[in-house]
Design an enzyme around this catalytic site. Structure first.
Site, PDB file in Angstrom:
ATOM      1  N   GLY A 187      -2.141  -3.049  16.466  1.00  0.00           N
ATOM      2  CA  GLY A 187      -1.473  -3.142  15.162  1.00  0.00           C
ATOM      3  C   GLY A 187      -1.098  -1.757  14.676  1.00  0.00           C
ATOM      4  O   GLY A 187      -1.743  -0.758  15.058  1.00  0.00           O
ATOM      5  N   GLY A 213      -0.563  -0.830   7.627  1.00  0.00           N
ATOM      6  CA  GLY A 213      -1.318   0.000   6.685  1.00  0.00           C
ATOM      7  C   GLY A 213      -2.771   0.152   7.091  1.00  0.00           C
ATOM      8  O   GLY A 213      -3.315   1.268   7.088  1.00  0.00           O
ATOM      9  N   ALA A 214      -3.420  -0.939   7.451  1.00  0.00           N
ATOM     10  CA  ALA A 214      -4.842  -0.866   7.800  1.00  0.00           C
ATOM     11  C   ALA A 214      -5.025  -0.066   9.087  1.00  0.00           C
ATOM     12  O   ALA A 214      -5.985   0.701   9.224  1.00  0.00           O
ATOM     13  CB  ALA A 214      -5.416  -2.268   7.951  1.00  0.00           C
ATOM     14  N   LEU A 250     -10.766  -6.572  11.974  1.00  0.00           N
ATOM     15  CA  LEU A 250     -10.710  -6.334  10.523  1.00  0.00           C
ATOM     16  C   LEU A 250     -10.596  -7.638   9.733  1.00  0.00           C
ATOM     17  O   LEU A 250     -10.872  -7.670   8.541  1.00  0.00           O
ATOM     18  CB  LEU A 250      -9.511  -5.447  10.157  1.00  0.00           C
ATOM     19  CG  LEU A 250      -9.417  -4.045  10.744  1.00  0.00           C
ATOM     20  CD1 LEU A 250      -8.435  -3.204   9.919  1.00  0.00           C
ATOM     21  CD2 LEU A 250     -10.757  -3.346  10.797  1.00  0.00           C
ATOM     22  N   LYS A 301       0.816  -1.224   0.000  1.00  0.00           N
ATOM     23  CA  LYS A 301       0.000   0.000   0.000  1.00  0.00           C
ATOM     24  C   LYS A 301       0.849   1.273   0.000  1.00  0.00           C
ATOM     25  O   LYS A 301       0.503   2.256  -0.639  1.00  0.00           O
ATOM     26  CB  LYS A 301      -0.953  -0.011   1.196  1.00  0.00           C
ATOM     27  CG  LYS A 301      -2.069  -1.040   1.034  1.00  0.00           C
ATOM     28  CD  LYS A 301      -3.047  -1.009   2.178  1.00  0.00           C
ATOM     29  CE  LYS A 301      -4.079  -2.116   1.983  1.00  0.00           C
ATOM     30  NZ  LYS A 301      -5.054  -2.188   3.057  1.00  0.00           N
ATOM     31  N   TYR A 317     -11.463 -10.957   7.962  1.00  0.00           N
ATOM     32  CA  TYR A 317     -12.720 -11.559   7.485  1.00  0.00           C
ATOM     33  C   TYR A 317     -12.580 -13.053   7.189  1.00  0.00           C
ATOM     34  O   TYR A 317     -13.556 -13.729   6.896  1.00  0.00           O
ATOM     35  CB  TYR A 317     -13.240 -10.809   6.246  1.00  0.00           C
ATOM     36  CG  TYR A 317     -12.373 -10.935   5.013  1.00  0.00           C
ATOM     37  CD1 TYR A 317     -11.496  -9.919   4.657  1.00  0.00           C
ATOM     38  CD2 TYR A 317     -12.440 -12.064   4.196  1.00  0.00           C
ATOM     39  CE1 TYR A 317     -10.700 -10.021   3.530  1.00  0.00           C
ATOM     40  CE2 TYR A 317     -11.649 -12.167   3.061  1.00  0.00           C
ATOM     41  CZ  TYR A 317     -10.788 -11.147   2.731  1.00  0.00           C
ATOM     42  OH  TYR A 317     -10.006 -11.265   1.609  1.00  0.00           O
ATOM     43  N   GLY A 371     -14.772  -8.421   9.889  1.00  0.00           N
ATOM     44  CA  GLY A 371     -14.133  -7.660   8.815  1.00  0.00           C
ATOM     45  C   GLY A 371     -14.841  -7.693   7.472  1.00  0.00           C
ATOM     46  O   GLY A 371     -14.502  -6.917   6.572  1.00  0.00           O
ATOM     47  N   ASP A 394     -10.023   2.405   2.425  1.00  0.00           N
ATOM     48  CA  ASP A 394     -10.049   1.681   3.706  1.00  0.00           C
ATOM     49  C   ASP A 394     -10.704   2.513   4.811  1.00  0.00           C
ATOM     50  O   ASP A 394     -11.442   1.978   5.642  1.00  0.00           O
ATOM     51  CB  ASP A 394      -8.624   1.309   4.142  1.00  0.00           C
ATOM     52  CG  ASP A 394      -8.115   0.052   3.452  1.00  0.00           C
ATOM     53  OD1 ASP A 394      -8.937  -0.719   2.911  1.00  0.00           O
ATOM     54  OD2 ASP A 394      -6.884  -0.162   3.443  1.00  0.00           O
ATOM     55  N   ARG A 420       3.215  -4.727  18.974  1.00  0.00           N
ATOM     56  CA  ARG A 420       4.253  -5.495  19.686  1.00  0.00           C
ATOM     57  C   ARG A 420       5.590  -4.765  19.646  1.00  0.00           C
ATOM     58  O   ARG A 420       6.437  -4.974  20.497  1.00  0.00           O
ATOM     59  CB  ARG A 420       4.353  -6.907  19.121  1.00  0.00           C
ATOM     60  CG  ARG A 420       4.613  -6.969  17.626  1.00  0.00           C
ATOM     61  CD  ARG A 420       4.473  -8.393  17.137  1.00  0.00           C
ATOM     62  NE  ARG A 420       4.657  -8.455  15.684  1.00  0.00           N
ATOM     63  CZ  ARG A 420       4.517  -9.551  14.970  1.00  0.00           C
ATOM     64  NH1 ARG A 420       4.172 -10.682  15.559  1.00  0.00           N
ATOM     65  NH2 ARG A 420       4.705  -9.528  13.673  1.00  0.00           N
ATOM     66  N   ASN A 434      -4.929   1.954  -1.386  1.00  0.00           N
ATOM     67  CA  ASN A 434      -5.421   0.584  -1.568  1.00  0.00           C
ATOM     68  C   ASN A 434      -6.110   0.414  -2.918  1.00  0.00           C
ATOM     69  O   ASN A 434      -6.598  -0.663  -3.224  1.00  0.00           O
ATOM     70  CB  ASN A 434      -6.358   0.164  -0.416  1.00  0.00           C
ATOM     71  CG  ASN A 434      -7.748   0.740  -0.577  1.00  0.00           C
ATOM     72  OD1 ASN A 434      -7.933   1.783  -1.212  1.00  0.00           O
ATOM     73  ND2 ASN A 434      -8.735   0.084  -0.007  1.00  0.00           N
TER      74      ASN A 434
HETATM   75  P1  NAP Z   1       0.361  -4.944   7.726  1.00  0.00           P
HETATM   76  O1  NAP Z   1       0.590  -3.617   7.099  1.00  0.00           O
HETATM   77  O2  NAP Z   1       1.251  -6.093   7.420  1.00  0.00           O
HETATM   78  O3  NAP Z   1       0.381  -4.690   9.330  1.00  0.00           O
HETATM   79  C1  NAP Z   1       0.179  -5.743  10.241  1.00  0.00           C
HETATM   80  C2  NAP Z   1       0.352  -5.222  11.660  1.00  0.00           C
HETATM   81  O4  NAP Z   1       0.022  -6.315  12.521  1.00  0.00           O
HETATM   82  C3  NAP Z   1       1.772  -4.805  12.010  1.00  0.00           C
HETATM   83  O5  NAP Z   1       1.701  -3.789  12.983  1.00  0.00           O
HETATM   84  C4  NAP Z   1       2.340  -6.081  12.631  1.00  0.00           C
HETATM   85  O6  NAP Z   1       3.361  -5.861  13.540  1.00  0.00           O
HETATM   86  C5  NAP Z   1       1.144  -6.577  13.392  1.00  0.00           C
HETATM   87  N1  NAP Z   1       1.180  -8.003  13.654  1.00  0.00           N
HETATM   88  C6  NAP Z   1       1.366  -9.009  12.764  1.00  0.00           C
HETATM   89  N2  NAP Z   1       1.270 -10.201  13.397  1.00  0.00           N
HETATM   90  C7  NAP Z   1       1.038  -9.924  14.715  1.00  0.00           C
HETATM   91  C8  NAP Z   1       0.856 -10.743  15.867  1.00  0.00           C
HETATM   92  N3  NAP Z   1       0.867 -12.081  15.781  1.00  0.00           N
HETATM   93  N4  NAP Z   1       0.624 -10.121  17.047  1.00  0.00           N
HETATM   94  C9  NAP Z   1       0.588  -8.784  17.140  1.00  0.00           C
HETATM   95  N5  NAP Z   1       0.773  -7.957  16.077  1.00  0.00           N
HETATM   96  C10 NAP Z   1       0.983  -8.532  14.882  1.00  0.00           C
HETATM   97  O7  NAP Z   1      -1.114  -5.473   7.428  1.00  0.00           O
HETATM   98  P2  NAP Z   1      -2.414  -4.569   7.186  1.00  0.00           P
HETATM   99  O8  NAP Z   1      -2.582  -4.283   5.750  1.00  0.00           O
HETATM  100  O9  NAP Z   1      -2.390  -3.433   8.136  1.00  0.00           O
HETATM  101  O10 NAP Z   1      -3.577  -5.604   7.566  1.00  0.00           O
HETATM  102  C11 NAP Z   1      -3.801  -5.996   8.908  1.00  0.00           C
HETATM  103  C12 NAP Z   1      -5.012  -6.903   8.974  1.00  0.00           C
HETATM  104  O11 NAP Z   1      -6.189  -6.200   8.581  1.00  0.00           O
HETATM  105  C13 NAP Z   1      -4.914  -8.114   8.038  1.00  0.00           C
HETATM  106  O12 NAP Z   1      -5.435  -9.252   8.689  1.00  0.00           O
HETATM  107  C14 NAP Z   1      -5.797  -7.721   6.894  1.00  0.00           C
HETATM  108  O13 NAP Z   1      -6.364  -8.850   6.235  1.00  0.00           O
HETATM  109  C15 NAP Z   1      -6.869  -6.915   7.590  1.00  0.00           C
HETATM  110  N6  NAP Z   1      -7.519  -5.967   6.679  1.00  0.00           N
HETATM  111  C16 NAP Z   1      -8.845  -6.120   6.472  1.00  0.00           C
HETATM  112  C17 NAP Z   1      -9.493  -5.249   5.653  1.00  0.00           C
HETATM  113  C18 NAP Z   1     -10.961  -5.422   5.417  1.00  0.00           C
HETATM  114  O14 NAP Z   1     -11.482  -4.831   4.491  1.00  0.00           O
HETATM  115  N7  NAP Z   1     -11.652  -6.170   6.239  1.00  0.00           N
HETATM  116  C19 NAP Z   1      -8.812  -4.207   5.007  1.00  0.00           C
HETATM  117  C20 NAP Z   1      -7.438  -4.075   5.254  1.00  0.00           C
HETATM  118  C21 NAP Z   1      -6.801  -4.966   6.100  1.00  0.00           C
HETATM  119  P3  NAP Z   1       4.914  -5.850  13.101  1.00  0.00           P
HETATM  120  O15 NAP Z   1       5.110  -4.547  12.384  1.00  0.00           O
HETATM  121  O16 NAP Z   1       5.637  -5.987  14.378  1.00  0.00           O
HETATM  122  O17 NAP Z   1       5.088  -7.038  12.174  1.00  0.00           O
END
Ligand code: NAP
Length: 496
Positions: free
Chosen positions: A340, A343-344, A423, A280, A425, A446, A318, A364, A301
Site C-alpha cells: 500500500g 496515508g497510513a 493495520l 489526511k 482492525y 490493527g 499514526d 498495485r 491525522n
Molecule cells: P488510503 O490513503 O486510501 O490508501 C490505501 C492504499 O491501499 C492505496 O495505496 C491503495 O492503492 C491501496 N489499495 C486499496 N485497495 C487495494 C486493494 N484491493 N489491493 C491492493 N491495494 C489496495 O488509506 P490509508 O489511510 O492509508 O489506510 C489504509 C488502511 O489502513 C485502511 O484499511 C485503514 O483503515 C488502515 N488504518 C489503520 C489504522 C489503525 O490505527 N489501525 C490507522 C490508519 C489506517 P491505490 O492508490 O491504487 O488505490
C-alpha cells in the site's frame, strides 16, 4: 410536562412486540409508538399500560413511513390515540386532516415535516410557519448531505428553538451531530432508534455519546472522514472522556470534502478532530501550525483549534501508534515489505526506516509505491509480493475489510516471512492474519495501533494521560457489537 431530552422510536410488527420494545426503552424520557409497522393498528392496545409519555405516529408511505391505508383511517387512528390518552400524536404538515386536528388538539400535536431530498432554501420560513400553527411541538427533519449543511440548521434551530417547541433533525450520516447535540440545533428532544437514516439506538446515545451530559459547555471533538459510520473511535474517545470525567463528546463527522470541516467548525463548536481517509493530506495543508510529524509525512491525522492563531494546529500520531505494538521487536536490518502507498503507508514506512529496517514499498500502481518510498529512501516495487522477499510484512491497504473482507492483499504462497502486521482492525482477525498464522508467522492486528494513536490524540487534546485500557476495552466492545450485527444481518438475509 417537563422538557424531555430523549424520545425512543419504537416500531414493531405486532402489538405485543411494540409494547415489549416500548417498555424496554425504559431510559428514554418518552417513546414514539410507530403504528405504521402494524398490520391492524389499535392505538389503545399500543398505549395501554405504558410507563412513560408517548407520541403516537402513523407515518404514511408518502412521508417515508409504512402505512398504506386511507387518510380517513389514519385520521381515525390518531384521534383514537388521543382518546386513549396519548400525550402527543404526530401529524404531518402535508396531512389532509392537519387543520382539523390542529383546531381541536394543538397542545397535543407534534407537527412534522420531512424533506428527504435535502435542506430547503426556505428552512427558516418553513419552521416559522409550522411554529405559528400553535402546535405543541414542531418536528422538522431534512436530509443533510454534507457536514457543510449543519451551520444552516444551527442558525435556524437556535433562535426558533428558544421557545422549547422545536425538534430539528438532519437525517443521514452527515447529520448525526444534530442527534447527539440537540441543544446546538435548538431541539427540545432527540429521537433514538433505527427508524430513520442516521438515527442512533438509545443505548449508544446514552452510553457512548452520553447525550444527557452534553451541554453548552461541552467540548466537541470528532472523527472526520469519507466513511466513518463504522469507526470505533467515537466509542474509544468517549469512553476515555467519561473515565476521566472530561466534559467532552466525540462525534462521527462524515464528509467527502475536507472544506466542510472548516465550514461547520464554529456551528458545532469543534475544538479538535481525528482525520481519516481521504483527508489526511488536506488536513496537513489546511493547518496553520504543523508539528514535525506532519511536515515529515505530509499528512495529519489530528487537528486542534487554536484560538490565538484562529486556525488548526496539526499532528500525526499514526507513526508512534504504529510502532507501539512493535516495542521490543528488533527491526534493524530486517527486510520489511509495506503493501500500500496511501496515508497510513507513509507513517509505516517512516516508522520502519526510523527503526532501521530495510523497507520495500509495494502497491498495485508501482508509480505510487515509488512516490511513497522515495522520500524515505526506501525501495519500491509492484504487487504481488514475491515469495522469499521479506521478514516483516505490513498491510497498509483496506484489502481485507469492508466489501473486501474476504480478500487478502498477499498470496498464501508468499507468506513465508516471520511477522505480519495488518493495520486493519475491522475485522480484528483478517484473512491475511489467519493465513499468515497458518504459515507459521507471528501476527499483529490493527486494534493496538488504533488504541495507541488514539491515546496520543487524547493526550494532545486534553494534556492528560490517556486511559489506554479503557480505550482498548471500549473499541473492542464496539467492534464486537458491530460484527455481531453484521452476522445477524447475514443470518436474516440467508433465512428461508
Ligand atoms: P488510503 O490513503 O486510501 O490508501 C490505501 C492504499 O491501499 C492505496 O495505496 C491503495 O492503492 C491501496 N489499495 C486499496 N485497495 C487495494 C486493494 N484491493 N489491493 C491492493 N491495494 C489496495 O488509506 P490509508 O489511510 O492509508 O489506510 C489504509 C488502511 O489502513 C485502511 O484499511 C485503514 O483503515 C488502515 N488504518 C489503520 C489504522 C489503525 O490505527 N489501525 C490507522 C490508519 C489506517 P491505490 O492508490 O491504487 O488505490
Amino acid at each position: 410536562m417537563t422538557q424531555c431530552r430523549i424520545c425512543a422510536t419504537v416500531r414493531a410488527a405486532s402489538h405485543d412486540e411494540l409494547r415489549r420494545e416500548r417498555e424496554a426503552a425504559s431510559r428514554a424520557d418518552l417513546v414514539e409508538l410507530r403504528l405504521d409497522g402494524l398490520a391492524r393498528p389499535d392505538p389503545a392496545v399500543a398505549l395501554g399500560g405504558r410507563t412513560r409519555p408517548a407520541v403516537v405516529t402513523c407515518r404514511p408511505r408518502w412521508e417515508g413511513g409504512r402505512f398504506e391505508g386511507a387518510e380517513e383511517e389514519r385520521c381515525r387512528l390518531l384521534q383514537a390515540a388521543l382518546a386513549a390518552g396519548a400525550e402527543y400524536v404526530d401529524v404531518e404538515w402535508r396531512a389532509p386532516f392537519r387543520d382539523e386536528l390542529l383546531a381541536r388538539f394543538a397542545d397535543r400535536i407534534v407537527l412534522s415535516w420531512h424533506d428527504f431530498e435535502g435542506v430547503p432554501a426556505d428552512l427558516h420560513g418553513r419552521v416559522r410557519t409550522l411554529l405559528a400553527t400553535g402546535a405543541a411541538r414542531v418536528k422538522v427533519a431534512v436530509m443533510v448531505r454534507r457536514l457543510g449543511d449543519l451551520p444552516t440548521l444551527a442558525a435556524c434551530g437556535r433562535p426558533h428553538g428558544a421557545g422549547g417547541r422545536l425538534v430539528l433533525i438532519g437525517m443521514g450520516q452527515a447529520g448525526v451531530a444534530t442527534r447527539i447535540l440537540p441543544s446546538t440545533f435548538g431541539s427540545v428532544w432527540t429521537y433514538a432508534g433505527d427508524a430513520a437514516p442516521g438515527q442512533l439506538p438509545l443505548g449508544r446515545l446514552l452510553d457512548e455519546f452520553r447525550v444527557r451530559a452534553v451541554g453548552p459547555g461541552t467540548t466537541v471533538y470528532g472523527v472526520v472522514g469519507r466513511s466513518v459510520r463504522r469507526s470505533v473511535s467515537p466509542a474509544m474517545h468517549n469512553a476515555a472522556f467519561a473515565a476521566l470525567k472530561v466534559d467532552a463528546v466525540y462525534l462521527p463527522l462524515e464528509t467527502g470534502a475536507f472544506g466542510d470541516v472548516d465550514a461547520s467548525r464554529a456551528a458545532l463548536g469543534l475544538e479538535g478532530c481525528s482525520v481519516t481517509a481521504p483527508h489526511k493530506v488536506a488536513a496537513a495543508r489546511a493547518s496553520v501550525l504543523r508539528d514535525p510529524s506532519v511536515s515529515r509525512l505530509d499528512a495529519a491525522n489530528t487537528l486542534r483549534w487554536s484560538r490565538s492563531l484562529a486556525g488548526w494546529e496539526s499532528t500525526n500520531t499514526d507513526l508512534d501508534g504504529f510502532l507501539v505494538p512493535l516495542t521490543g521487536v528488533e527491526l534493524r536490518s530486517l527486510r520489511a515489505t509495506v503493501v500500500g502507498a496511501g496515508g497510513a503507508a507513509r507513517a509505516v514506512i517512516a516508522g520502519l526506516t526510523d527503526r532501521q529496517a530495510r523497507v520495500t514499498v509495494r502497491a498495485r500502481d508501482a508509480s505510487r509505491a515509488r512516490a511513497a518510498a522515495e522520500p524515505f529512501r526506501a525501495e519500491w516495487g509492484p504487487l504481488p509480493v514475491p515469495p522469499g522477499s521479506w521478514d516483516v510484512l505490513v498491510n497498509a491497504t483496506p484489502a481485507g475489510s469492508g466489501a473486501e473482507a474476504a480478500s487478502s492483499p498477499v498470496d498464501s504462497a508468499a507468506l513465508d516471512g516471520r511477522l505480519v502486521y495488518d493495520l486493519i482492525y475491522d475485522p480484528p482477525d483478517t484473512s491475511l492474519l489467519k493465513e499468515a498464522r497458518r504459515h507459521g508467522c507471528a501476527t499483529i492486528g490493527g486494534l493496538e495501533m488504533l488504541v495507541a494513536q488514539g491515546a496520543r490524540q487524547f493526550e494532545w487534546w486534553t494534556g492528560r494521560p490517556a486511559p489506554t485500557d479503557v480505550m482498548r476495552e471500549a473499541a473492542s466492545r464496539r467492534l464486537a457489537v458491530m460484527l455481531g450485527e453484521d452476522s445477524h444481518r447475514v443470518e436474516e438475509r440467508d433465512a428461508p
